[in-house]
Design a protein around this motif. Structure first.
Motif, PDB file in Angstrom:
ATOM      1  N   GLN A  49       0.867  -1.178   0.000  1.00  0.00           N
ATOM      2  CA  GLN A  49       0.000   0.000   0.000  1.00  0.00           C
ATOM      3  C   GLN A  49       0.900   1.224   0.000  1.00  0.00           C
ATOM      4  N   CYS A  51      -0.220   4.400  -0.702  1.00  0.00           N
ATOM      5  CA  CYS A  51      -0.933   5.632  -0.358  1.00  0.00           C
ATOM      6  C   CYS A  51      -2.329   5.275   0.098  1.00  0.00           C
ATOM      7  N   GLU A  52      -3.010   6.251   0.652  1.00  0.00           N
ATOM      8  CA  GLU A  52      -4.436   6.097   0.909  1.00  0.00           C
ATOM      9  C   GLU A  52      -5.195   6.333  -0.393  1.00  0.00           C
ATOM     10  N   GLY A  53      -6.408   5.857  -0.448  1.00  0.00           N
ATOM     11  CA  GLY A  53      -7.152   5.906  -1.696  1.00  0.00           C
ATOM     12  C   GLY A  53      -7.526   7.302  -2.166  1.00  0.00           C
ATOM     13  N   HIS A  56      -4.427  11.701  -0.565  1.00  0.00           N
ATOM     14  CA  HIS A  56      -3.147  11.523   0.124  1.00  0.00           C
ATOM     15  C   HIS A  56      -2.095  12.437  -0.518  1.00  0.00           C
ATOM     16  N   ALA A  90      -3.481   1.367  -3.502  1.00  0.00           N
ATOM     17  CA  ALA A  90      -4.052   2.038  -2.330  1.00  0.00           C
ATOM     18  C   ALA A  90      -4.804   1.054  -1.444  1.00  0.00           C
ATOM     19  N   SER A 154      -8.056   5.317  -6.914  1.00  0.00           N
ATOM     20  CA  SER A 154      -7.962   4.662  -5.614  1.00  0.00           C
ATOM     21  C   SER A 154      -8.395   3.212  -5.675  1.00  0.00           C
TER      22      SER A 154
END
Length: 383
Positions: A49, A51-53, A56, A90, A154
Motif C-alpha cells: 500500500q 498511499c491512501e485511496g 493523500h 491504495a 484509488s
C-alpha cells in the motif's frame, strides 16, 4: 506474519507490505516499471500500500521518480531493490486474499488485493491520460465521470501468482491472459459499473500482475501452455476469480448479495437513487413522493424489482453492442419497463396496464423510462 510456506517461496505480510521470498530461482513475468518484464534473477516479488485511496498528499520535495520510489519502498521493509519486483496500490494489505487451485502435481496460488469503486474501467473506455517522454499528462477534456478527480485512481486489482511447476516464457505470457480473464470475470459477475462509460467494468485503470514459476532443474520439464482448455489455465482462472471476488468484499464491501438492487443494475445507465427521487417528486403528490423517498432502500432492494431491472439493463447493453437492433429494442425496453413497474407494485398480473401507462411516455430515454416505471409501480402498489 507468514501466510504461506512452500519449498519454493515464503509468502509474508508485514505492515503495508505483502511479499514472497523465493527459496529457489524463478522465472517472473510482471508489469512492474522497475525490474519488470521477464526476469530470472529476482529474489522477491511484492505488493504494498503506497498511499491512501483519496486525498493523500506527498510531502513537498519528495523525489517521485520511479526508481527513487522503488528504492525507498523496498528499504522500508528491507527488500533488495535490485532484485525485487514491487507493485503499488491504495488497497489495504490486511484485505489481501489467497486463492488456491490444484490438480495432480500442479498447483496455483494467487495473492490478490482489489478495489474497484472509484477506478473501475471497461477495456476500450475513453482514456483520461496520454504518456509523453517526460511522463503522463491528463487529456483535455477529461472523460465524463461522476467521480471527482481526487477520488480517481484509488481502486486497483493486484495479483501475485505462483505456479508450482516450471513454465516457458511464452507459457507465462499466456498465463497472464488467463489471470486477466479471471479478474475480469470476477468483476463482471458482480456487474460492477465502469466509471468512464455506461458499460460493465472489466477491471481498473491501474491493474498490475506478477506471475512466478520455478526455473527448471536437471530432471524438470517446462510447461508450454496455459490456455482455457488445459488444467493450468483452469487453475489460474479459478484461483484468480475466487481471490479477487473475496478481496472486493473485504476492501469495498461488495458481494453478490449486495449487488442485488435496482440501482446496482441501472445506476450506470442513469437510473440511480437521486434520479428516482427526482422523478417521484415530478410525478407524485408531495405526500406520496415523501413516502417513496423514505422507503427507497426497501424499494430498490426488492428481489423481483432487481431482477426486472437487470433484465432491462441487459437489453440496453445488447442494444449498444448491436445484438438487438434499435427498432426492436425500443419495444423490448418498454416491455421490460412495464415488468419492472409490475414488480415494484407486487402485481405481475397488471403488466398490460402498466405497459399502457408507460406507452404514452414512449419517447423518454431508457433510463428515464425505467425511473418512471419504478415510480408508477410504487404509486399503484396500494391501489
Amino acid at each position: 506474519m507468514l501466510l504461506e510456506d512452500t519449498d519454493r517461496y515464503a509468502l509474508r505480510r508485514q505492515g503495508r507490505y505483502l511479499y514472497a521470498d523465493f527459496k529457489r530461482p524463478h522465472r517472473v513475468l510482471s508489469t512492474c516499471r522497475v525490474n519488470g518484464g521477464v526476469r530470472e534473477d529476482l529474489t522477491h516479488v511484492a505488493n504494498h500500500q503506497s498511499c491512501e485511496g483519496v486525498g493523500h498528499l506527498v510531502p513537498t520535495g519528495t523525489d517521485l521518480s520511479c526508481e527513487a520510489v522503488h528504492v525507498r519502498a523496498c528499504a522500508e521493509v528491507a527488500l533488495p531493490s535490485a532484485t525485487t519486483a514491487l507493485m503499488a496500490t491504495a488497497a489495504n494489505m490486511q484485505c489481501a486474499v489467497l486463492g488456491h487451485a490444484e490438480y495432480a502435481d500442479l498447483s496455483v496460488t494467487v495473492a490478490a488485493t482489489a478495489g474497484v469503486l472509484s477506478n473501475a474501467t471497461r477495456a476500450g473506455d475513453p482514456a483520461g491520460w496520454h504518456e509523453y517522454p517526460e511522463g503522463s499528462r491528463p487529456l483535455e477534456p477529461a472523460p465524463d465521470s461522476d467521480v471527482s478527480p481526487g477520488e480517481r485512481g484509488s481502486g486497483t486489482i493486484v495479483t501475485l501468482v505462483f505456479i508450482s511447476q516450471p513454465c516457458t516464457p511464452a507459457c507465462l505470457v499466456r498465463a497472464a491472459t488467463l489471470v486477466t480473464e479471471g479478474k475480469s470475470t470476477a468483476v463482471l459477475d458482480l456487474r460492477m459499473p465502469s466509471i468512464q462509460s455506461p458499460g460493465l467494468a472489466t477491471g481498473t485503470g491501474t491493474d498490475q500482475i506478477a506471475i512466478a514459476a520455478p526455473l527448471a532443474r536437471d530432471d524438470d520439464w517446462e510447461r508450454h501452455w496455459a490456455g482455457g482448455h488445459n488444467t493450468l489455465g483452469e487453475l489460474l482462472g479459478r484461483a484468480t476469480h475466487d481471490a479477487v471476488t473475496r478481496c472486493l468484499l473485504l476492501q469495498n464491501g461488495v458481494c453478490a448479495e449486495l449487488r442485488r438492487s435496482l440501482c446496482s443494475a441501472l445506476g450506470r445507465h442513469g437510473c440511480h437513487e437521486m434520479a428516482l427521487c427526482e422523478r417521484a417528486r415530478a410525478e407524485l403528490g408531495p405526500e406520496t413522493a415523501l413516502l417513496f423517498e423514505r422507503n427507497l432502500l426497501a424499494i430498490i432492494h426488492d428481489p423481483q424489482s432487481a431482477a426486472a431491472a437487470y433484465g432491462l439493463a441487459e437489453i440496453m447493453d445488447l442494444t449498444r453492442a448491436g445484438v438487438l437492433h434499435r427498432e426492436v429494442a425500443r419495444e423490448s425496453i418498454l416491455n421490460q419497463a412495464a415488468l419492472l413497474a409490475a414488480a415494484v407494485a407486487v402485481a405481475p398480473e397488471r403488466f398490460a396496464e402498466f405497459r399502457d401507462l408507460l406507452r404514452h411516455r414512449y419517447a423518454l430515454e431508457p433510463a428515464d423510462l425505467a425511473a418512471l416505471a419504478v415510480v408508477i409501480g410504487f404509486a399503484h402498489k396500494w391501489i
